[in-house]
Design an enzyme around this catalytic site. Structure first.
Site, PDB file in Angstrom:
ATOM      1  N   CYS A 160       0.822  -1.208   0.000  1.00  0.00           N
ATOM      2  CA  CYS A 160       0.000   0.000   0.000  1.00  0.00           C
ATOM      3  C   CYS A 160       0.855   1.257   0.000  1.00  0.00           C
ATOM      4  O   CYS A 160       2.048   1.220   0.273  1.00  0.00           O
ATOM      5  CB  CYS A 160      -0.902  -0.002   1.219  1.00  0.00           C
ATOM      6  N   ARG A 173       1.331   1.460  -6.038  1.00  0.00           N
ATOM      7  CA  ARG A 173       1.522   0.552  -4.911  1.00  0.00           C
ATOM      8  C   ARG A 173       0.230  -0.163  -4.525  1.00  0.00           C
ATOM      9  O   ARG A 173       0.235  -1.031  -3.652  1.00  0.00           O
ATOM     10  CB  ARG A 173       2.061   1.336  -3.705  1.00  0.00           C
ATOM     11  N   TRP A 233      -3.616  -1.865  -1.503  1.00  0.00           N
ATOM     12  CA  TRP A 233      -3.583  -3.148  -2.195  1.00  0.00           C
ATOM     13  C   TRP A 233      -4.074  -4.178  -1.189  1.00  0.00           C
ATOM     14  O   TRP A 233      -3.456  -4.394  -0.159  1.00  0.00           O
ATOM     15  CB  TRP A 233      -2.175  -3.471  -2.662  1.00  0.00           C
ATOM     16  N   ASN A 240       0.837   0.194   6.016  1.00  0.00           N
ATOM     17  CA  ASN A 240       1.341  -0.639   4.923  1.00  0.00           C
ATOM     18  C   ASN A 240       2.069  -1.808   5.557  1.00  0.00           C
ATOM     19  O   ASN A 240       3.007  -1.619   6.325  1.00  0.00           O
ATOM     20  CB  ASN A 240       2.289   0.158   4.029  1.00  0.00           C
ATOM     21  N   GLY A 241       1.647  -3.030   5.224  1.00  0.00           N
ATOM     22  CA  GLY A 241       2.285  -4.211   5.797  1.00  0.00           C
ATOM     23  C   GLY A 241       1.250  -5.223   6.233  1.00  0.00           C
ATOM     24  O   GLY A 241       0.094  -5.193   5.809  1.00  0.00           O
ATOM     25  N   GLU A 294      10.594 -14.142 -18.934  1.00  0.00           N
ATOM     26  CA  GLU A 294      10.280 -12.735 -18.700  1.00  0.00           C
ATOM     27  C   GLU A 294       9.212 -12.249 -19.666  1.00  0.00           C
ATOM     28  O   GLU A 294       8.289 -11.519 -19.273  1.00  0.00           O
ATOM     29  CB  GLU A 294      11.550 -11.884 -18.824  1.00  0.00           C
ATOM     30  N   LYS A 301       5.484 -10.786 -18.574  1.00  0.00           N
ATOM     31  CA  LYS A 301       4.992  -9.476 -18.987  1.00  0.00           C
ATOM     32  C   LYS A 301       3.616  -9.594 -19.634  1.00  0.00           C
ATOM     33  O   LYS A 301       2.723  -8.794 -19.365  1.00  0.00           O
ATOM     34  CB  LYS A 301       5.961  -8.824 -19.981  1.00  0.00           C
ATOM     35  N   GLU A 356       0.826 -10.555 -17.007  1.00  0.00           N
ATOM     36  CA  GLU A 356       0.513  -9.612 -15.941  1.00  0.00           C
ATOM     37  C   GLU A 356      -0.218  -8.376 -16.424  1.00  0.00           C
ATOM     38  O   GLU A 356      -0.928  -7.746 -15.635  1.00  0.00           O
ATOM     39  CB  GLU A 356       1.769  -9.228 -15.146  1.00  0.00           C
ATOM     40  N   HIS A 414       7.602 -33.415 -23.437  1.00  0.00           N
ATOM     41  CA  HIS A 414       7.354 -34.025 -22.128  1.00  0.00           C
ATOM     42  C   HIS A 414       6.049 -33.520 -21.526  1.00  0.00           C
ATOM     43  O   HIS A 414       5.943 -33.374 -20.302  1.00  0.00           O
ATOM     44  CB  HIS A 414       8.530 -33.746 -21.195  1.00  0.00           C
ATOM     45  N   LYS A 434       3.332  -2.514  -7.348  1.00  0.00           N
ATOM     46  CA  LYS A 434       4.708  -2.355  -7.810  1.00  0.00           C
ATOM     47  C   LYS A 434       5.711  -2.991  -6.856  1.00  0.00           C
ATOM     48  O   LYS A 434       6.612  -3.703  -7.266  1.00  0.00           O
ATOM     49  CB  LYS A 434       5.021  -0.867  -7.981  1.00  0.00           C
TER      50      LYS A 434
END
Length: 611
Positions: free
Chosen positions: A2, A27, A74, A101-102, A484, A488, A491, A507, A606
């Site tokens: 947050c 955030r 968040w 935040n936490g 990567e 991208k 997300e 496989h 983020k």
């Protein structure tokens, strides 16, 4: 996760808080709210959703006052809703309002105790227990009350607090979640991140774990939250250009940051390449040959995109120094018994420098006696301060949730570090060094060539917007780039996407390929071309539509794929710096075609500052 913003001064507090929260929305943006002290009482307005929802409510009923706190959330505990929005208060009288935040790990036990004593909770969050504890333990002194509350909290927290009892003070506490204090002229600020205060001041204190700040309009007092002992610290002067935190004419921060990569790489190399010898020199490390020779193993710990950069770091360090390297997701590393000792170099990689799991893995490695190095983009972040040494990537502020320039500067930092270690170990000749450095110094210009000729990439991104699944394939270091690229795409487009080492197709994965399935194949390693072409034939035979990303001049591949994206030729080890650009652009244009919020993908934030 947050974002916290706080202000005390004579300006329009409501406007300062909302402007600051706008810069912190990356955030979290599940809900948002502010609490402002008008001199007599603390007034709270909050709303589910983004800042515009709060702005509408404040336009109808503005809040007046010279001190306040704000929060963009968040969601961790409790769904996004008005009730679960911060700031949280203790009662209808609102003796205290708090933003957090936490995660408070023992909140259930605390809540049960408070409810048994008559407290009424209005939210599902862990954070609300803090507000109720403040009222319960209030002893006439807000500082000592906060100290008592903190003694009861287990977990991670950055706190901003205002109290009806002290209309001229703002309080901040940090434990394992980032928080900075901005020092202004007749006004002061608290924030989760520096960009939120840059409009007002460039002078900041960076709180460390276990520290508390008491702010008035004219003063900032730092202290140990447990003992109350005063702390003396120099202000940190921020030299970022304000334009770096704005879109600068681009439609989205992500696109701006993709296009900033050539300059970001140039800045990351600047001052780290000796102009006379053309050797890599890290003045901030100053490691000796004896010290480097002692390390018989390297561990890289990271999460998400930084983990993918770590995979390329492993390839670079092993090829250049022949030292074994392990790469591990930090959240897994910390919960086993890693084989780490004084002969190990542990490299912690984090864009924000605040990633909770990576920070915990770093601390564990230090306890086990390892030498620790951090690679991060944020000056003064927890990981940069707690590691023995730090390499700053110098990418500048990265606002979009999906990382681009932070990733490529991390990869470049690993290449430079690999060469640096090889020099110290005397495992690189002057001729090899010249070849590597010439190739790296050409990369920014080669990046620009890709970026400014991307019409076909845009068309491809738009063409796959309705795909059910997209698969990325590679061999060798191309596999790390595939991972990567896949991350991208998923997300920000929300399309199911997976990346595989191409040899693994037979496989199990081949069962998922059907008519029209988009396959993005990376072919940048010449020694693996024939193997990759064999895998491409396998998916093509099942009806897949294949895009090949390969080096210019590799025309052979055009016979086997449906579409081709060529990148400039470079030394094979360094191709990931170029091949990832088309993948970043594909994900951007696919998301755009779907109408998504590119910079703020759903459910993501983020900086991951909770486990």
């Amino acid at each position: 996760m947050c974002g916290i913003m706080g202000y005390i001064g004579q300006q329009h507090t409501q406007e300062i808080l909302t402007n600051g929260l706008k810069k912190l929305e990356y955030r979290g943006y599940d809900s948002v709210g502010v609490a402002i002290h008008d001199g007599e009482a603390v007034q709270v307005t909050k709303a589910e959703g983004r800042l515009d929802n709060l702005a509408s409510r404040l336009e109808d009923a503005p809040l007046q006052g010279s001190i306040g706190i704000g929060h963009t959330r968040w969601a961790t505990h409790g769904r996004p809703s008005d009730e679960n929005s911060h700031p949280h208060t203790d009662s209808e009288e609102t003796e205290f309002a708090v933003v957090h935040n936490g995660i408070i790990e023992n909140y259930i036990e605390l809540k049960q105790e408070l409810v048994a004593e008559g407290a009424t909770f209005t939210s599902e969050t862990d954070s609300e227990v803090i507000a109720h504890l403040l009222t319960k333990l209030y002893d006439g002194d807000v500082v000592s009350t906060i100290q008592k509350v903190v003694e009861k909290l287990d977990g991670a927290y950055a706190l901003g607090v205002v109290s009806r009892h002290t209309p001229g003070k703002l309080y901040a506490v940090r434990q394992a979640s980032p928080l900075i204090i901005g020092s202004g002229n007749g006004e002061n600020f608290i924030s989760s991140d520096i960009p939120a205060v840059l409009e007002h001041t460039r002078d900041v204190y960076i709180l460390e774990d276990g520290e508390m700040a008491v702010l008035t309009e004219e003063s900032i007092s730092l202290m140990d939250v447990r003992t109350g002992n005063s702390i003396s610290r120099d202000l940190f002067r921020v030299d970022w250009d304000m334009e770096q935190a704005e879109k600068n004419g681009f439609d989205h921060f992500m696109l701006k940051e993709i296009f900033e990569q050539p300059k970001a790489l140039e800045k990351t190399m600047a001052g780290r390449v000796d102009k006379e010898t053309n050797e890599v020199d890290f003045p901030e490390l100053a490691w000796t040959e004896e010290q480097v020779a002692k390390w018989d193993k390297v561990h890289i710990v990271a999460c998400g995109t930084a983990y993918h950069a770590g995979l390329l770091g492993k390839a670079a360090i092993e090829e250049l120094t022949r030292t074994p390297v392990d790469v591990e997701v930090a959240s897994e590393f910390r919960y086993r018994n890693p084989i780490v000792n004084e002969n190990t170099l542990v490299i912690a990689v984090s864009q924000s420098g605040e990633t909770a799991d990576t920070l915990a893995a770093l601390r564990q490695s230090k306890e086990l006696g390892a030498k620790t190095l951090s690679i991060t983009n944020v000056v003064g972040s927890s990981i940069s301060r707690e590691a023995d040494d730090v390499i700053l990537t110098l990418a500048g502020p990265e606002i979009a949730v999906a990382s681009t320039k932070a990733y490529t500067t991390q990869v470049l930092s690993f290449y430079l570090l690999g060469i640096y270690l090889a020099q110290k170990k005397k495992q690189i000749t002057p001729e090899q060094n010249a070849q590597y450095m010439a190739a790296l110094q050409e990369v920014p210009e080669q990046m620009e060539e890709i970026l400014f000729h991307n019409d076909e990439i845009k068309e491809y991104g738009e063409s796959i917007k309705d795909a059910k699944s997209v698969f990325f394939l590679g061999r060798g270091i191309d596999t790390a780039v595939a991972l990567e690229g896949s991350l991208k795409l998923k997300e920000i487009s929300y399309i199911h996407s997976e990346a595989y080492a191409a040899g693994e197709l037979k496989h199990g994965t081949l069962a998922l390929i059907e008519e029209g399935t988009p396959i993005i194949s990376l072919l940048t390693q010449e020694k693996l071309y024939d193997k990759m072409l064999g895998n491409i034939k396998e998916v093509s035979a099942r009806g897949a539509n294949v895009l090949g990303v390969t080096m210019r001049g590799n025309v052979k591949v055009t016979q086997y794929v449906d579409e081709t994206c060529f990148i400039p030729e470079t030394y094979s080890l360094f191709t990931p710096l170029l091949s990832v650009l088309p993948l970043q652009l594909i994900s951007y244009y696919t998301s755009l075609a779907l109408g998504n919020d590119v910079d703020k993908p759903r459910n993501l934030a983020k900086s991951v500052t909770v486990e």
